[in-house]
Design an enzyme around this catalytic site. Sequence first.
Site, PDB file in Angstrom:
ATOM      1  N   LYS A 242      32.603  11.094  -9.165  1.00 30.16           N
ATOM      2  CA  LYS A 242      32.834  10.669 -10.587  1.00 30.16           C
ATOM      3  C   LYS A 242      34.053   8.878 -10.497  1.00 30.16           C
ATOM      4  CE  LYS A 242      29.873  13.539 -11.192  1.00 30.16           C
ATOM      5  NZ  LYS A 242      29.387  14.441 -12.759  1.00 30.16           N
TER       6      LYS A 242
HETATM    7  C1  PLP Z   1      28.166  16.356 -12.464  1.00 28.26           C
HETATM    8  C2  PLP Z   1      28.032  16.005 -13.890  1.00 28.26           C
HETATM    9  C3  PLP Z   1      28.035  17.471 -13.830  1.00 28.26           C
HETATM   10  C4  PLP Z   1      28.924  18.050 -13.305  1.00 28.26           C
HETATM   11  O1  PLP Z   1      29.701  17.586 -12.675  1.00 28.26           O
HETATM   12  P1  PLP Z   1      30.443  18.699 -11.609  1.00 28.26           P
HETATM   13  O2  PLP Z   1      31.737  18.413 -10.696  1.00 28.26           O
HETATM   14  O3  PLP Z   1      29.582  18.083 -10.424  1.00 28.26           O
HETATM   15  O4  PLP Z   1      29.833  19.980 -11.287  1.00 28.26           O
HETATM   16  C5  PLP Z   1      27.837  18.094 -15.342  1.00 28.26           C
HETATM   17  N1  PLP Z   1      27.351  16.580 -16.376  1.00 28.26           N
HETATM   18  C6  PLP Z   1      26.751  15.415 -15.802  1.00 28.26           C
HETATM   19  C7  PLP Z   1      26.171  14.063 -16.800  1.00 28.26           C
HETATM   20  C8  PLP Z   1      27.831  15.009 -14.400  1.00 28.26           C
HETATM   21  O5  PLP Z   1      27.022  13.636 -13.412  1.00 28.26           O
END
Ligand code: PLP
Length: 367
Positions: A183
């Site tokens: 992210k």
């Molecule tokens: C990555 C992601 C999540 C979940 O986040 P995690 O930290 O992997 O649990 C939820 N929604 C979207 C759109 C994502 O890209």
Amino acid sequence: MAAFSRNAKPIHYEAELVAVGEVMAAGQYGHGDITERFERAVAEFLGAPDVVAVSSGTMALHIALTAAGIGPGDEVVVPSMTFCATVQAIVASGARPRFAEVDPATMCMGAAQVMDAITPATRAVVPVLYGGRAVPLDTIFQELSDRGVVVVEDAAHAFGSFHGGVRVGAAGAVTCFSFGPIKNLTCGQGGGIVPRNPEEAGRARRMRLVGMVERADQRANSTSYRVERPGVRGHMSQINAAIGLVQLPRFTTVEPQRKALWRSYAAALNDLAEVVLVDVDVEHSVPSLCAVRVPDRDRVFETMRKRRIGVGVHYPPNHLQPAFSSWYCALPVTEQVAEEVMTLPFHHDMTEQDVRVVVSALKETLR
Ligand SMILES: *Cc1c(COP(=O)(O)O)cnc(C)c1O
């Protein structure tokens, strides 16, 4: 391995190794002062009054929905075009998802798609900030609030992006971030919730620590503790918070790097008539993905992968997944774009030259 062979990846700056080493040497791996320092640093960065750090973006959504009062019997409107975690979090809260369409130009569920999907049973709306783009529901915010519908943003892609003149998370909705490995901001693993008020923040803080009311230092001097509401093991480890505290000050360079990378792609893709770029509103966003729509996507994907170009697909639609079949409804727009969408390698270790390699491979593949 060439930078363009990864669809996404984390970047570290060495200082994380020292910071994690310090936490390990101290032997305090759980929730603690470093986690709370990270919460304050993120809140300050966003211009939000408070942030609750949790173990993942998925957990952020689950806890935020529960803390906002969503549970069994409630319906939650969500775009099918999202990572399955968004939907799993709704299901984990006990509510039922109601799948909505997206605007193909942005891959986001906007006000029109929300109003098409909403029913009298709807208690929450979860817009997904696809690729990092803010989803302004301002025009329907009053109507939603009159109906008793809360907006819980899935801003997993959108750390640092702007909503009007403020960062996403500072605009009044409950906002959930992911700090997972790929992210915009990473803790290795983690998530964050921007609550609407101190009561909601308190509910989220108790829920993430299996429902316990007292702090660890209070529990250490007591023969009991109090559990008032359901909880989950959802706190953010100090090991992860330490990584985030090193990454956050570097975000001032990540932000222009990611914008510049997206703009390079946009310029290079300009003369590929068959390719439609999904618009992230780069002026106001810190892009998380570079998504395109291409004809004959499966063949293009396979050829690009054979050439070791790290293309991806974000996302296979959720309303067609076996796990969510009880909430199936026909979504022709989503089904169409889901067959065309492909994401290009996108992370802040990539150069202009990498973009040229990817785009010329795409050009040859489409010929
Ligand atoms: C990555 C992601 C999540 C979940 O986040 P995690 O930290 O992997 O649990 C939820 N929604 C979207 C759109 C994502 O890209």
